[in-house]
Design a protein around this motif. Structure first.
Motif, mmCIF file in Angstrom:
data_model
loop_
_atom_site.group_PDB
_atom_site.id
_atom_site.type_symbol
_atom_site.label_atom_id
_atom_site.label_comp_id
_atom_site.label_asym_id
_atom_site.label_seq_id
_atom_site.Cartn_x
_atom_site.Cartn_y
_atom_site.Cartn_z
ATOM 1 N N LYS A 2 -36.180 -8.652 -13.207
ATOM 2 C CA LYS A 2 -37.122 -7.656 -12.700
ATOM 3 C C LYS A 2 -36.369 -6.719 -11.766
ATOM 4 O O LYS A 2 -35.644 -7.152 -10.884
ATOM 5 C CB LYS A 2 -38.259 -8.351 -11.960
ATOM 6 C CG LYS A 2 -39.318 -7.395 -11.485
ATOM 7 C CD LYS A 2 -40.586 -8.151 -11.163
ATOM 8 C CE LYS A 2 -41.639 -7.286 -10.545
ATOM 9 N NZ LYS A 2 -42.109 -6.195 -11.349
ATOM 10 N N ILE A 3 -36.546 -5.440 -11.982
ATOM 11 C CA ILE A 3 -35.906 -4.425 -11.154
ATOM 12 C C ILE A 3 -36.835 -4.089 -9.992
ATOM 13 O O ILE A 3 -38.024 -3.862 -10.189
ATOM 14 C CB ILE A 3 -35.600 -3.153 -11.989
ATOM 15 C CG1 ILE A 3 -34.641 -3.488 -13.135
ATOM 16 C CG2 ILE A 3 -35.064 -2.040 -11.129
ATOM 17 C CD1 ILE A 3 -33.277 -3.929 -12.700
ATOM 18 N N SER A 4 -36.278 -4.041 -8.790
ATOM 19 C CA SER A 4 -37.083 -3.758 -7.603
ATOM 20 C C SER A 4 -37.435 -2.276 -7.518
ATOM 21 O O SER A 4 -36.812 -1.425 -8.161
ATOM 22 C CB SER A 4 -36.310 -4.162 -6.342
ATOM 23 O OG SER A 4 -35.199 -3.307 -6.166
ATOM 24 N N SER A 5 -38.418 -1.987 -6.684
ATOM 25 C CA SER A 5 -38.786 -0.587 -6.414
ATOM 26 C C SER A 5 -37.599 0.171 -5.827
ATOM 27 O O SER A 5 -37.401 1.341 -6.107
ATOM 28 C CB SER A 5 -39.955 -0.515 -5.435
ATOM 29 O OG SER A 5 -41.096 -1.074 -6.005
ATOM 30 N N ARG A 6 -36.800 -0.520 -5.017
ATOM 31 C CA ARG A 6 -35.619 0.115 -4.418
ATOM 32 C C ARG A 6 -34.701 0.678 -5.509
ATOM 33 O O ARG A 6 -34.227 1.802 -5.428
ATOM 34 C CB ARG A 6 -34.872 -0.897 -3.550
ATOM 35 C CG ARG A 6 -33.570 -0.365 -2.992
ATOM 36 C CD ARG A 6 -32.796 -1.370 -2.149
ATOM 37 N NE ARG A 6 -32.810 -2.705 -2.689
ATOM 38 C CZ ARG A 6 -33.283 -3.777 -2.063
ATOM 39 N NH1 ARG A 6 -33.761 -3.681 -0.852
ATOM 40 N NH2 ARG A 6 -33.247 -4.953 -2.636
ATOM 41 N N THR A 7 -34.477 -0.101 -6.561
ATOM 42 C CA THR A 7 -33.594 0.344 -7.640
ATOM 43 C C THR A 7 -34.266 1.411 -8.492
ATOM 44 O O THR A 7 -33.628 2.396 -8.875
ATOM 45 C CB THR A 7 -33.158 -0.855 -8.498
ATOM 46 O OG1 THR A 7 -32.454 -1.761 -7.643
ATOM 47 C CG2 THR A 7 -32.270 -0.427 -9.639
ATOM 48 N N GLU A 8 -35.528 1.239 -8.775
ATOM 49 C CA GLU A 8 -36.255 2.261 -9.535
ATOM 50 C C GLU A 8 -36.217 3.596 -8.794
ATOM 51 O O GLU A 8 -35.884 4.640 -9.366
ATOM 52 C CB GLU A 8 -37.709 1.823 -9.751
ATOM 53 C CG GLU A 8 -38.520 2.842 -10.518
ATOM 54 C CD GLU A 8 -40.003 2.493 -10.575
ATOM 55 O OE1 GLU A 8 -40.781 3.402 -10.941
ATOM 56 O OE2 GLU A 8 -40.384 1.361 -10.258
ATOM 57 N N TYR A 9 -36.534 3.579 -7.514
ATOM 58 C CA TYR A 9 -36.507 4.800 -6.713
ATOM 59 C C TYR A 9 -35.089 5.341 -6.571
ATOM 60 O O TYR A 9 -34.869 6.547 -6.580
ATOM 61 C CB TYR A 9 -37.084 4.552 -5.318
ATOM 62 C CG TYR A 9 -38.572 4.305 -5.266
ATOM 63 C CD1 TYR A 9 -39.417 4.605 -6.330
ATOM 64 C CD2 TYR A 9 -39.145 3.772 -4.118
ATOM 65 C CE1 TYR A 9 -40.781 4.376 -6.242
ATOM 66 C CE2 TYR A 9 -40.514 3.551 -4.021
ATOM 67 C CZ TYR A 9 -41.326 3.850 -5.095
ATOM 68 O OH TYR A 9 -42.666 3.633 -5.007
ATOM 69 N N GLY A 10 -34.120 4.440 -6.411
ATOM 70 C CA GLY A 10 -32.728 4.864 -6.269
ATOM 71 C C GLY A 10 -32.231 5.610 -7.490
ATOM 72 O O GLY A 10 -31.560 6.645 -7.369
ATOM 73 N N LEU A 11 -32.555 5.108 -8.667
ATOM 74 C CA LEU A 11 -32.151 5.790 -9.899
ATOM 75 C C LEU A 11 -32.832 7.143 -10.002
ATOM 76 O O LEU A 11 -32.188 8.161 -10.301
ATOM 77 C CB LEU A 11 -32.469 4.932 -11.129
ATOM 78 C CG LEU A 11 -32.153 5.561 -12.482
ATOM 79 C CD1 LEU A 11 -30.682 5.944 -12.594
ATOM 80 C CD2 LEU A 11 -32.554 4.613 -13.609
ATOM 81 N N ARG A 12 -34.132 7.185 -9.728
ATOM 82 C CA ARG A 12 -34.846 8.463 -9.782
ATOM 83 C C ARG A 12 -34.279 9.460 -8.787
ATOM 84 O O ARG A 12 -34.112 10.650 -9.095
ATOM 85 C CB ARG A 12 -36.335 8.240 -9.550
ATOM 86 C CG ARG A 12 -36.986 7.578 -10.761
ATOM 87 C CD ARG A 12 -38.446 7.236 -10.628
ATOM 88 N NE ARG A 12 -39.203 7.993 -9.668
ATOM 89 C CZ ARG A 12 -40.285 7.515 -9.050
ATOM 90 N NH1 ARG A 12 -40.705 6.289 -9.281
ATOM 91 N NH2 ARG A 12 -40.955 8.268 -8.205
ATOM 92 N N ALA A 13 -33.947 9.000 -7.589
ATOM 93 C CA ALA A 13 -33.388 9.885 -6.564
ATOM 94 C C ALA A 13 -32.018 10.405 -6.970
ATOM 95 O O ALA A 13 -31.707 11.594 -6.775
ATOM 96 C CB ALA A 13 -33.297 9.143 -5.231
#
Length: 144
Positions: A2-13
């Motif tokens: 499971k990918i954390s919100s931190r990683t999801e947001y980091g990739l988007r950023a």
């Protein structure tokens, strides 16, 4: 895995930074947060981690902000995920070499571990093969 919100947001950023400025000019944190609907305080924490890993550079001052430390085609998604998530291994016995053996008493001779080694290797290859530039230009349909 499971990918954390931190990683999801980091990739988007990171993709947003690449699209807004690349490595040419800094983009204010607020602009990235607004464009990607990421809470600014959380994005600030993420960017600090990315800065420490030399994936982004920060510029202070009135015209300050963040920019990629390298061109988008030189930053792999795998590198980004490892910075923000740590190990890509779905189970502890496949993680870092120094902690894998102590993760489980069945480490030696465990046939199930072979499954997780293969999964980890496949995930690593897939994420390392993708760059930010690939993500920027990917045309995968959102609905199938």
């Amino acid at each position: 895995m499971k990918i954390s919100s931190r990683t999801e947001y980091g990739l988007r950023a990171m993709v947003a930074l690449a699209m807004m400025a690349g490595v040419d000019r800094p983009v204010p944190l607020r602009a990235v947060a607004e464009s990607e609907s990421i809470p600014e305080p959380f994005l600030d924490q993420i960017m600090a981690k990315l800065r420490r890993a030399n994936l982004v550079t920060s510029v202070r001052g009135a015209n300050g902000g963040y920019h990629l430390s390298r061109p988008a085609d030189e930053i792999s998604v795998g590198e980004l995920v490892r910075v923000l998530e740590g190990s890509l291994a779905p189970v502890a016995c496949v993680g870092e070499a120094d902690s894998s053996e102590s993760a489980c008493d069945l480490f030696v001779g465990c046939h199930a571990r072979n499954v997780w080694v293969r999964v980890t290797n496949a995930i690593t290859r897939a994420l390392d093969a993708l760059t930010l530039a690939d993500v920027m230009h990917d045309e995968v349909p959102l609905h199938t």
